[in-house]
Every structure is written in C-alpha cells, then in structure tokens.
Design an enzyme around this catalytic site. Sequence first.
Site, short mmCIF file in Angstrom:
data_model
loop_
_atom_site.label_atom_id
_atom_site.label_comp_id
_atom_site.label_asym_id
_atom_site.label_seq_id
_atom_site.Cartn_x
_atom_site.Cartn_y
_atom_site.Cartn_z
N ASP A 24 105.08 -108.35 40.03
CA ASP A 24 106.28 -109.18 39.90
C ASP A 24 107.53 -108.51 40.44
OD1 ASP A 24 106.41 -107.39 37.83
OD2 ASP A 24 106.62 -108.88 36.24
N ARG A 25 107.47 -107.21 40.73
CA ARG A 25 108.66 -106.54 41.28
C ARG A 25 108.52 -106.32 42.78
NH1 ARG A 25 110.98 -102.05 37.19
NH2 ARG A 25 110.73 -103.27 35.29
N ASP A 60 105.02 -103.82 42.26
CA ASP A 60 104.67 -102.98 41.11
C ASP A 60 103.26 -103.29 40.58
OD1 ASP A 60 105.14 -105.43 39.88
OD2 ASP A 60 105.99 -104.51 38.09
N LYS A 118 109.19 -113.37 37.79
CA LYS A 118 109.64 -112.80 39.04
C LYS A 118 108.41 -112.60 39.91
CE LYS A 118 110.13 -108.17 36.97
NZ LYS A 118 110.01 -108.31 35.52
N ASP A 121 101.88 -105.10 38.26
CA ASP A 121 101.41 -106.46 38.04
C ASP A 121 101.95 -107.45 39.07
OD1 ASP A 121 103.98 -106.20 36.98
OD2 ASP A 121 103.66 -107.80 35.54
N SER A 166 102.85 -103.53 33.49
CA SER A 166 103.72 -103.65 34.66
C SER A 166 103.85 -102.36 35.47
CB SER A 166 105.08 -104.15 34.21
OG SER A 166 105.85 -104.48 35.31
N HIS A 167 105.06 -101.84 35.56
CA HIS A 167 105.32 -100.67 36.41
C HIS A 167 105.00 -99.36 35.70
CE1 HIS A 167 108.65 -101.58 33.86
NE2 HIS A 167 109.04 -100.33 33.95
#
Length: 548
Positions: free
Chosen positions: A287-288, A283, A383, A285, A119-120
């Site tokens: 999702d943010r 982000d 998300k 991946d 992710s982030h």
Amino acid sequence: MKPEIIKVPTKPFEGQRPGTSGLRKKTRVFMQPDYLENMVQSVFNVIRETAGDFGQHMLVIGGDGRYYNREAIKIIINMAVANGFGKLLVARGGLMSTPAVSAVIRCRGALGGLILSASHNAGGIDEDFGIKYNIHNGGPAPESVTEAIYEQSQKITEYITISDANVDIDREGSTRIGQTQIDVINSLKDYCELMEELFDFESIRRLFASGFRMTFDAMHAITGPYAHHLLEERLGAAQGTVVKGIPLPDFGGHHPDPNLVYAADLVARLADDNGPDFGAACDGDGDRNLILGRRFFVSPGDSLALIAEHAKDAIPAFRDGLAGVARSMPTSTAADRVAQELGIRFYETPTGWKFFGSLLDAGLCTICGEESFGTGSNHVREKDGVWAVLAWLSILARTGKSVEQVVREHWRHFGRSYYQRHDFEGIDTDAAGKMIEALREKIPSLAGSNFGGSQIKTADEFSYTDPVDGSTATRQGIRLLLSDGSRVVVRLSGTGTSGATMRLYVERYINDAGVSDVNEVLAPLLTEAKQLLRLRELTGRDKPNVIT
Ligand code: VG1
Ligand code: CO
C-alpha cells in the site's frame, strides 16, 4: 459433509487493541496458542451483531506472505467455516496485497476481509506479524468497530473452529465444506483489471516503447507479482524492470519499507549515470510507494499534490475532475494549495487510512494521501502503491517530462513545502509518554512565543470530527502552527511492536521555486522542537533512526 464444530474455551490476552492499522505484534506473540484465534473470533463476534447470519456473506482472506502467513490463513479458514460463512475468497498461496484485498471486497460485494500483514515492519519469527479487518467498503474498519473488537477480545471465553478444512490454497478452485464454499482465487485478476479500467495503458505502453526505463523494487514483498504482470507483461517495460520481485517470508532480511534508508540500493541505482529514468518501490503489503526520478526524491506530500494537479489530464478515471483531496494532518500542505487552485474540497484527517473511508464513500474526496508514502484514490479504500506508480507513469507519459522537471514546475507555480519526518524508534514507553504529557501541559502557554525564527500562532492537540458520520477522534498529534505558515507536529506511532516511536514532523512553506536546501530550511525548526520536547533529557536520544 457437515464438519464437526469444535468449541475451544479460551481466556483474553492483554493488549489486543488494533492500532493505526490493525493489530501488530511480534510474530511469536501471534504464534501463541489461541492468540490469533481470539482475535479472529472477536472480529466475527462483532461483525455478526450487524451482519446477522454469516450464511449469506462472503469473507476475503489474504496476506502479505510474511512468516506465519500460511498457518494463519489456515486457522482463519477453519474458524470462518465453523462460524458459518457462506463463502470464503482465499488468495492463492495466501498472497494478496492490501489494496488488492480492498478491490476484491468491493468487486465481489464481500462482507469484509481479513488481511494478514504488519505492512512495512520486518518479517520473520523474531519480527512482526499483524491482522486487520476491512469492512464492506473495502477499507480498514473505523474506530467504532476496532474498539468493539478490542472489547470483545477482553471478555472472550470461547472460539469455534473445525478440525481442518485441508484446503489446497496453492491451487485455484472451489471446494465446499458444510455450508461454506471456499474459492481459492487468482490474487492478481480483480486488481489488475481495475488498474486497466482506471489508466490509459496505451499511453504508458508508448512511453516504455519510446525507450523510457524504470526500476521497480518490490522489496521481496507482495507487489512483485503485480508489478511483473502489469509493468513487464502488460505495459511493455523491459524484462528486469522489476527487481526483488519474489515475495519472501522474511523479505530477504530487510525492512520492506520504501524510504530513502531502507530502499538505499534503489536510490543508488537512480544515482547512476546510466540509471533508469524512473524508480519506484512498494512496502510489505503493497500500500505504500516511493517515487524517484534520476537523482531526485519526490517527497510523499509533493507526490500527492502532483497527482492531484495532473489527475484530470493524465488519468482517464479522473477526466471529469476531482471532487476533493484529503490528507492526514501531519502530511505537508502542498496538496491544499492544489485543491485551492482547482477550487475543490479539501480535508485534513487524523493519521491512518481508516479516516478517509467515509469521505470517499460520500463522494466528498477523490484522492487521498499521507506523508508516510501513502497515496490512493476512490478506486479502493486503502492506499495503493502500484496505483501510485501507474499514476506517476501516466503523468510522465502525458507531460513527456522527467520526474524532476514535473516537480520543479510544480514548485515554481505553487511554491514548496520543505518537509521532513524524523522518527525516533525504540524509545522507552514510559519516557515517551512522559515527554508527550509534558508537552501537552505546555500547550496553553505556547502561543505568542518565538520559535525557529518565527512565532507560534497556535498550539493545540489535533482532534477530528468526521463530516459525514459525526464520529470524533481526539489526541491525534500535538501541533504548533507558526505565523510564517511553518508547522511542527509530534505524535507517537500506533504501528510499532516494541517500545515507543516518536514521530516529529516539520514543514516550512516558501514560495522560492524550491531552490533552497531542505536541511538548512528545516534545521531551526528541528532544533527548537527538540528543545521544547526536552528530547535528550527525557529519552536520552538526540538523533532520529530514520529521516524521510
Ligand atoms: C504509520 C504511518 C501512517 C500509516 C500507518 C499504516 O502509522 O504514520 O500514516 O497510515 O503507518 O501504514 P503510525 O501510527 O506508526 O505513525 V502501513 O503501510 O503500516 O499499513
Ligand atoms: Co503497508
């Protein structure tokens, strides 16, 4: 041709317990022989118990493109063939955003999907890697499943694979190896079609045609291709709207984390007199999301509340209204007030998107969000950063107002949750554990004491019972609820890969149209919280690494 199945004896690795969102470790840890393989076989062993023969089933495989993504995808393809899946849907180039994987699982009726991402977190051989299993509804596996995977990983003795499927993952098309059909699929198609169904593209097109300008910072992560296609090619945003649009294995050497610290150049662009009207970033991946107006930051809690407030009027998918709104416990209470005014259900869940899945599946809520720049809806079970950007564009198109005007109107009507999260990263793990334990011991004696200009009404440790399946999650953050409605929450992160990260969340609600200074409003709460935690004494720390 039937591939020869190779049985590889293996031994358990310590600590393969998925955290808030999958298993995340240093990339070199994942690169050890058998490490990823053990995890993947553990997932397969667990899901086979309920799914039965994999020959009937489809598995989606994609990742955020970080270092080791391609190698990991190939390892998984070989293992999935050996384990007898009927069909594999592999993202072209191994690249697919987390919400897009969720969409593909749902659209195609797959058994589940494996997502390679941290992710982030930063990417590279000395940074982070991760893997996550998503179930049939498209969402992260619930804790019952992730715990079973962990147990498997602790007793694994063997995994199976084939010599090499040798699939060209850069070319769309279909190949068959033994009983497995391997389809390399377009990474954008299902997801972008879904976006077109949900939103009124025509109204967003008109907004851009009217001269409205935006900058989308993909942070050299997965959303670049999605944003190029949707914003520039489909919605008529000017060429150059998307910056850092090419996914890179090390995200250009930066943290692909869309907040005020790591997306500082986007923030600067929005501060320019000639800057765009609207800024957004996603982000690693995808999702943010970070939402910015001109010289204006929209806090994620407010963003959730605003999307819920405007959804019915601005987004065709919600024209019949919302069933309910859900937020994670540390997220600000702004969305609660909107839910109350709309007369719809409202839920407070533990941190992590996996807790929204059952509410969404049961139709109890429609829109969900977290303070960690996560917003989404029932269209997928993750998300979704690009979705949030399109939701905001829809609101701006519908109202004809600026980001700042929309938020200020919201504050005038509902009041404002002044809110911040302070992250203390890289704390010694033992020290962090002791600090939380010490606070836990104090919980019973805290009620009634003065705190930050108010009084502690209740102090507890958040636990949650899922209203649909009755599963419970305990120790989900210590919270102090003050008599003036303020809240202080403390919890340890479950996504880090070295040391401990403590998150301190503070919120104070004031019905003042939002005109106060957030730092001033929150300072007394922060000071007292740090004292109560004995932060400096126990960890040697005083200043957070990141404030969001
Ligand atoms: C963090 C956030 C949480 C989010 C999770 C995964 O978890 O606080 O809200 O769901 O990251 O997001 P933690 O345990 O570190 O606080 V992502 O974009 O990393 O998939
Ligand atoms: Co993410």
